[in-house]
Design a protein around this motif. Structure first.
Motif, PDB file in Angstrom:
ATOM      1  N   LEU A 623      49.331  -0.511  -2.286  1.00  0.00           N
ATOM      2  CA  LEU A 623      48.417  -0.324  -1.152  1.00  0.00           C
ATOM      3  C   LEU A 623      47.928  -1.670  -0.622  1.00  0.00           C
ATOM      4  CD1 LEU A 623      46.345   2.641  -2.657  1.00  0.00           C
ATOM      5  CD2 LEU A 623      48.333   2.775  -1.138  1.00  0.00           C
ATOM      6  N   THR A 624      48.856  -2.569  -0.321  1.00  0.00           N
ATOM      7  CA  THR A 624      48.463  -3.934   0.064  1.00  0.00           C
ATOM      8  C   THR A 624      47.655  -3.971   1.361  1.00  0.00           C
ATOM      9  OG1 THR A 624      50.648  -4.172   1.083  1.00  0.00           O
ATOM     10  CG2 THR A 624      50.342  -5.075  -1.142  1.00  0.00           C
ATOM     11  N   SER A 625      47.833  -2.982   2.237  1.00  0.00           N
ATOM     12  CA  SER A 625      47.114  -3.004   3.515  1.00  0.00           C
ATOM     13  C   SER A 625      45.635  -2.691   3.355  1.00  0.00           C
ATOM     14  CB  SER A 625      47.749  -2.003   4.495  1.00  0.00           C
ATOM     15  OG  SER A 625      47.620  -0.679   3.998  1.00  0.00           O
ATOM     16  N   VAL A 626      45.249  -2.033   2.266  1.00  0.00           N
ATOM     17  CA  VAL A 626      43.846  -1.652   2.097  1.00  0.00           C
ATOM     18  C   VAL A 626      43.226  -2.180   0.804  1.00  0.00           C
ATOM     19  CG1 VAL A 626      44.027   0.432   3.518  1.00  0.00           C
ATOM     20  CG2 VAL A 626      44.547   0.570   1.067  1.00  0.00           C
ATOM     21  N   ALA A 627      44.043  -2.689  -0.125  1.00  0.00           N
ATOM     22  CA  ALA A 627      43.517  -3.188  -1.397  1.00  0.00           C
ATOM     23  C   ALA A 627      43.017  -4.617  -1.253  1.00  0.00           C
ATOM     24  CB  ALA A 627      44.590  -3.122  -2.478  1.00  0.00           C
ATOM     25  N   ASP A 628      41.994  -4.975  -2.013  1.00  0.00           N
ATOM     26  CA  ASP A 628      41.476  -6.340  -2.048  1.00  0.00           C
ATOM     27  C   ASP A 628      42.542  -7.242  -2.674  1.00  0.00           C
ATOM     28  OD1 ASP A 628      40.215  -8.741  -2.615  1.00  0.00           O
ATOM     29  OD2 ASP A 628      38.332  -7.811  -3.218  1.00  0.00           O
ATOM     30  N   PRO A 629      43.038  -8.236  -1.948  1.00  0.00           N
ATOM     31  CA  PRO A 629      44.137  -9.066  -2.483  1.00  0.00           C
ATOM     32  C   PRO A 629      43.715  -9.978  -3.637  1.00  0.00           C
ATOM     33  CG  PRO A 629      43.375  -9.939  -0.376  1.00  0.00           C
ATOM     34  CD  PRO A 629      42.669  -8.631  -0.563  1.00  0.00           C
ATOM     35  N   PHE A 630      42.416 -10.154  -3.842  1.00  0.00           N
ATOM     36  CA  PHE A 630      41.947 -11.078  -4.883  1.00  0.00           C
ATOM     37  C   PHE A 630      41.441 -10.365  -6.134  1.00  0.00           C
ATOM     38  CE2 PHE A 630      41.189 -13.197  -0.766  1.00  0.00           C
ATOM     39  CZ  PHE A 630      42.074 -14.243  -0.918  1.00  0.00           C
ATOM     40  N   GLN A 631      41.720  -9.095  -6.244  1.00  0.00           N
ATOM     41  CA  GLN A 631      41.166  -8.333  -7.351  1.00  0.00           C
ATOM     42  C   GLN A 631      41.980  -8.474  -8.623  1.00  0.00           C
ATOM     43  OE1 GLN A 631      41.852  -4.011  -7.349  1.00  0.00           O
ATOM     44  NE2 GLN A 631      43.064  -4.401  -5.514  1.00  0.00           N
ATOM     45  N   ARG A 632      41.364  -8.080  -9.740  1.00  0.00           N
ATOM     46  CA  ARG A 632      42.068  -7.849 -10.998  1.00  0.00           C
ATOM     47  C   ARG A 632      41.823  -6.386 -11.347  1.00  0.00           C
ATOM     48  NH1 ARG A 632      40.675 -12.228 -15.440  1.00  0.00           N
ATOM     49  NH2 ARG A 632      42.411 -11.151 -16.438  1.00  0.00           N
ATOM     50  N   PRO A 633      42.845  -5.530 -11.237  1.00  0.00           N
ATOM     51  CA  PRO A 633      42.633  -4.099 -11.518  1.00  0.00           C
ATOM     52  C   PRO A 633      42.077  -3.879 -12.930  1.00  0.00           C
ATOM     53  CG  PRO A 633      44.781  -4.476 -10.524  1.00  0.00           C
ATOM     54  CD  PRO A 633      44.222  -5.816 -10.858  1.00  0.00           C
ATOM     55  N   THR A 634      41.369  -2.796 -13.098  1.00  0.00           N
ATOM     56  CA  THR A 634      40.808  -2.421 -14.395  1.00  0.00           C
ATOM     57  C   THR A 634      41.386  -1.072 -14.811  1.00  0.00           C
ATOM     58  OG1 THR A 634      38.924  -1.136 -13.556  1.00  0.00           O
ATOM     59  CG2 THR A 634      38.652  -3.545 -13.679  1.00  0.00           C
ATOM     60  N   ASP A 635      40.948  -0.586 -15.970  1.00  0.00           N
ATOM     61  CA  ASP A 635      41.385   0.737 -16.424  1.00  0.00           C
ATOM     62  C   ASP A 635      40.843   1.846 -15.523  1.00  0.00           C
ATOM     63  OD1 ASP A 635      42.835  -0.091 -18.640  1.00  0.00           O
ATOM     64  OD2 ASP A 635      41.090  -0.084 -19.944  1.00  0.00           O
ATOM     65  N   ALA A 636      39.666   1.624 -14.910  1.00  0.00           N
ATOM     66  CA  ALA A 636      38.963   2.707 -14.226  1.00  0.00           C
ATOM     67  C   ALA A 636      39.087   2.677 -12.706  1.00  0.00           C
ATOM     68  CB  ALA A 636      37.481   2.690 -14.612  1.00  0.00           C
ATOM     69  N   TYR A 637      39.188   1.490 -12.113  1.00  0.00           N
ATOM     70  CA  TYR A 637      39.152   1.454 -10.644  1.00  0.00           C
ATOM     71  C   TYR A 637      40.042   0.368 -10.066  1.00  0.00           C
ATOM     72  CZ  TYR A 637      35.895  -2.481 -11.224  1.00  0.00           C
ATOM     73  OH  TYR A 637      35.332  -3.675 -11.582  1.00  0.00           O
ATOM     74  N   VAL A 638      40.295   0.514  -8.735  1.00  0.00           N
ATOM     75  CA  VAL A 638      40.988  -0.487  -7.915  1.00  0.00           C
ATOM     76  C   VAL A 638      40.005  -0.908  -6.820  1.00  0.00           C
ATOM     77  CG1 VAL A 638      42.928  -0.918  -6.355  1.00  0.00           C
ATOM     78  CG2 VAL A 638      43.236   0.565  -8.347  1.00  0.00           C
ATOM     79  N   ARG A 639      39.903  -2.203  -6.582  1.00  0.00           N
ATOM     80  CA  ARG A 639      38.999  -2.673  -5.546  1.00  0.00           C
ATOM     81  C   ARG A 639      39.707  -2.635  -4.197  1.00  0.00           C
ATOM     82  NH1 ARG A 639      36.870  -7.829  -7.783  1.00  0.00           N
ATOM     83  NH2 ARG A 639      37.950  -8.885  -6.077  1.00  0.00           N
ATOM     84  N   LEU A 640      39.007  -2.122  -3.167  1.00  0.00           N
ATOM     85  CA  LEU A 640      39.565  -2.011  -1.818  1.00  0.00           C
ATOM     86  C   LEU A 640      38.863  -2.994  -0.873  1.00  0.00           C
ATOM     87  CD1 LEU A 640      39.716   1.900  -1.540  1.00  0.00           C
ATOM     88  CD2 LEU A 640      41.477   0.339  -2.390  1.00  0.00           C
ATOM     89  N   ARG A 641      39.433  -3.139   0.329  1.00  0.00           N
ATOM     90  CA  ARG A 641      38.817  -3.999   1.346  1.00  0.00           C
ATOM     91  C   ARG A 641      37.441  -3.468   1.725  1.00  0.00           C
ATOM     92  NH1 ARG A 641      42.741  -3.139   5.474  1.00  0.00           N
ATOM     93  NH2 ARG A 641      40.859  -2.808   6.700  1.00  0.00           N
ATOM     94  N   GLU A 642      36.515  -4.389   2.000  1.00  0.00           N
ATOM     95  CA  GLU A 642      35.143  -3.974   2.301  1.00  0.00           C
ATOM     96  C   GLU A 642      35.054  -3.205   3.614  1.00  0.00           C
ATOM     97  OE1 GLU A 642      32.561  -7.359   2.156  1.00  0.00           O
ATOM     98  OE2 GLU A 642      33.368  -8.042   0.242  1.00  0.00           O
TER      99      GLU A 642
END
Length: 716
Positions: A623-642
């Protein structure tokens, strides 16, 4: 043989001398169901997986029929290999195997890295009938100039792989399979393969994997009588309790106060926790022993022997004591936080309840909220009878490169068109490895002359140290420093503890005791210490790394937060802490699907998938168009664009469901993949990317409905 296989008593098929000793020397009134059912398929030469809980008699189930065949068919030379993942387990098994073989006038011997050279030379002169060893030692024998491998393995008939599930789940399993294929070619015949395993979720697939190139060509059978038994309302009855203690210091207080006079085995998920808990227990006057991979062999052996002979004591361990090493008759198992898998829990639970009249038990002590949630989720899955399937890591290209190099070292020269025949068409080592061979030649790892490949200068430079010993193991150990008190080796420690700035004397915590550093030999990676009263620090690289949870475990955690409670005993502290976790997580879980949350303590937008790290890393890459490109995914969540909108989200999900992407790989991460340098970079990165991904978990998350919500900022 067909007529004898229909005899009413399976014991009648075993060698008479063996039966005599089973009855008279062991004093057994009969065999266990697994041992009875294994006789016919193993004596008929079938491949098999023997499945039973810990202490289920698997070793005897394999060895009694195999030894009977050995005697009846007059096998000569080293005809049976007994392979284990741990040297300590082999050491523990040797006396039993020596006893069983002696009943038939046969012999057993041990060969691994700690066996003295004099004993190895004797083994080469007087070949034992049964050799207990590791895959790495088998590889070393095949490539050694001191071993005539064709003569030594010429009589090979059967290979028994103990704790086969422990191999199959990582690259040691691919290495083992490849070595077994080479051994079959050396022996000049198909070799019977027998795997011994604790309960796994996919035994038939595990058996197919163990058969390697023989899958579908040789008869095979899963022997698991306990799986046919009528399951009770809960998995095996026992005293399972979950407590929340809030800190490791509090865990030590609880352990010191409970079960006095009993023998307790405490499992921790890191070496640092083992050291800190061991020190805290000793400070409270508890007789405590320690076991983990960074303690010296002698230190571990002394601890395990003393623990086996003592009564009122505790041994604190990482997973090193999870497998079948005998530490005597245990009263209790205590788990700090939770193991990574249900299978590990079953292994640990199986260490108890072996005495007549006793039952299996385990006390979970959660030292933080995350540990409590993990334990509750794991116990929820366990209560439903679910166990992880054992899945071999995908795309083992680096192991294919290692095996091609090892084969050239073994045979000196190998035909550039004939190398594939050594693995009999086994997938990763067949046609798909052709680009790897070309790369090895192009980069100088192999030389080519007259259609023959042989070891090249780059392989000599990278792996030639100590007679190519670094080529025989598929993992690279961390560069730790050896810690010595006088001439006694205590263990190893992370070099960071020797370079960090400290005020005052530099002190280490190792083997549950504090040591003051007196001298550091940087060139030989050694440090010398002397005992002190306290103040030591423990640290190892990787102890603080994220432990990626599976999709199933995180989904169970979500269920717990939504109100599901495992049917075990929960203390009041655990109930209160769980209620608090549920209240604090109310906005990030929903029974109808996933939740996208704005606001709260920061401006981040988080998609709470509860899908596990690998699925979330896959989703972030897709989901590169909506995911935060600088994140580190976790077990529980994915960070998205603000600034994401529901419309953009809907479009991205529809496109992502059609085209899932593998996670991006940091080139620096390739250092953790041994032999990655022998691959073209694109293939090395593709190997690692495939192992970081969970395509099924990601697809399942994309199929779920998701809702946007705004989290209320907490009061300042």
């Amino acid at each position: 043989m067909t007529e004898s296989s229909e005899l009413s008593d399976p014991l009648d098929r075993l060698h008479r001398g063996l039966v005599h000793h089973i009855v008279n020397s062991l004093g057994w009134p009969g065999l266990r169901p697994l041992q009875q059912e294994a006789i016919a398929p193993l004596m008929d030469g079938s491949d098999a997986i023997l499945l039973a809980p810990t202490a289920g008699g698997k070793t005897e189930a394999a060895c009694f029929p195999v030894l009977s065949r050995m005697a009846e068919e007059n096998w000569t030379g080293t005809s049976v290999l007994y392979v284990c993942p741990l040297k300590a387990l082999l050491n523990n098994l040797l006396p039993r195997l020596e006893t069983y073989t002696s009943w038939l006038g046969r012999t057993a011997a041990l060969w691994h890295g700690d066996v003295p050279q004099t004993r190895r030379k004797r083994i080469l002169r007087e070949r034992p009938d049964v050799l207990l060893t590791t895959p790495e030692s088998l590889e070393a024998m095949l490539v050694s100039a001191n071993v005539d491998h064709r003569a030594f393995f010429s009589g090979l008939r059967t290979i028994v792989v103990d704790e086969v599930h422990a191999f199959a789940g990582d690259d040691r399993g691919w290495h083992l399979l490849a070595v077994l294929e080479r051994l079959e070619r050396v022996a000049g015949r198909p070799v019977q393969r027998v795997g011994l395993s604790a309960t796994v979720g996919n035994p038939q697939e595990l058996l197919t994997w163990l058969q390697g190139s023989g899958a579908g060509k040789r008869t095979a059978r899963v022997v698991a009588p306990h799986l046919r038994e009528q399951a009770p309302a809960l998995p095996p009855p026992g005293d399972i309790e979950l407590d929340y203690v809030g800190s490791l210091a509090n865990a030590a207080t609880v352990i010191a106060a409970l079960h006095r006079g009993e023998k307790r085995l405490v499992f921790c998920e890191s070496r640092g926790y083992v050291e800190k808990l061991g020190e805290a227990l000793r400070a409270k006057g508890v007789t405590t022993f320690l076991s983990h991979a960074s303690l010296s062999v002698d230190e571990r052996r002394r601890a395990e022997e003393a623990f086996a002979e003592a009564r009122d004591c505790v041994i604190v361990s990482t997973s090193t004591l999870e497998l079948g090493i005998d530490v005597g008759d245990l009263d209790r198992v205590i788990q700090i936080d939770a193991p990574a898998t249900v299978a590990s829990f079953l292994q640990r639970l199986g260490r108890t309840g072996r005495r007549p009249g006793s039952q299996r038990n385990c006390l979970f002590l959660a030292v933080d909220e995350a540990g409590l949630l993990s334990a509750a989720a794991l116990l929820l899955l366990w209560s439903r009878g679910w166990v992880e399937p054992v899945v071999a890591p995908p795309e083992p290209r680096h192991i294919a490169a290692q095996q091609i190099l090892a084969l050239c070292l073994q045979e000196h020269r190998v035909g550039e068109r004939l190398w594939r025949e050594w693995w009999h068409g086994l997938g990763p080592f067949g046609a798909s490895a052709e680009p790897i061979v070309r790369h090895l030649i192009d980069e100088g790892y192999l030389d080519l002359d007259g259609g023959l490949m042989f070891i090249g200068p780059e392989a000599e430079r990278r792996f030639g140290f100590r007679h190519f010993m670094d080529l025989t193991a598929v993992f690279t150990a961390a560069p730790e420093f050896t810690v010595l008190s006088g001439r006694t080796q205590i263990g190893t420690t992370d070099p960071a503890l020797l370079t960090d700035e400290v005020v005052g004397p530099r002190r280490l915590l190792l083997a549950g005791r504090s040591w003051q550093v007196t001298y550091i030999d940087w060139s030989r990676r050694r440090c010398f210490v002397e005992p002190v009263d306290g103040g030591g620090r423990a640290r190892w690289g990787g102890a603080g790394l994220l432990r990626a949870a599976s999709y199933e475990l995180m989904r169970a955690a979500r269920e717990v937060l939504l109100g599901a409670t495992p049917p075990v005993t929960l203390t009041r502290r655990a109930e209160g802490a769980l209620a608090q976790s549920r209240e604090g997580s109310a906005e990030v879980v929903h029974p109808g699907g996933t939740v996208i949350v704005r606001g709260g303590r920061d401006t981040n937008v988080r998609w709470w998938t509860w899908a596990g790290y690998r699925a979330n890393a896959t989703l972030a890459a897709t989901l590169t168009s909506v995911a935060d490109p600088f994140q580190r995914p976790t077990d529980a969540y994915v960070r998205l664009r603000e600034d994401i909108t529901p419309q953009e989200w809907k479009k991205a999900v529809a496109e992502g469901a059609e085209h899932l992407c593998l996670p991006a790989v940091d080139p620096r991460a390739l250092a953790g993949l041994k032999f990655s340098a022998t691959l073209p970079q694109r293939l090395a990165e593709a190997t690692l990317a495939s192992r970081l991904a969970d395509l099924e978990g990601a697809a399942a998350s994309l199929r779920e409905p998701s809702r946007f919500t705004t989290r209320q900022s907490p009061p300042s």
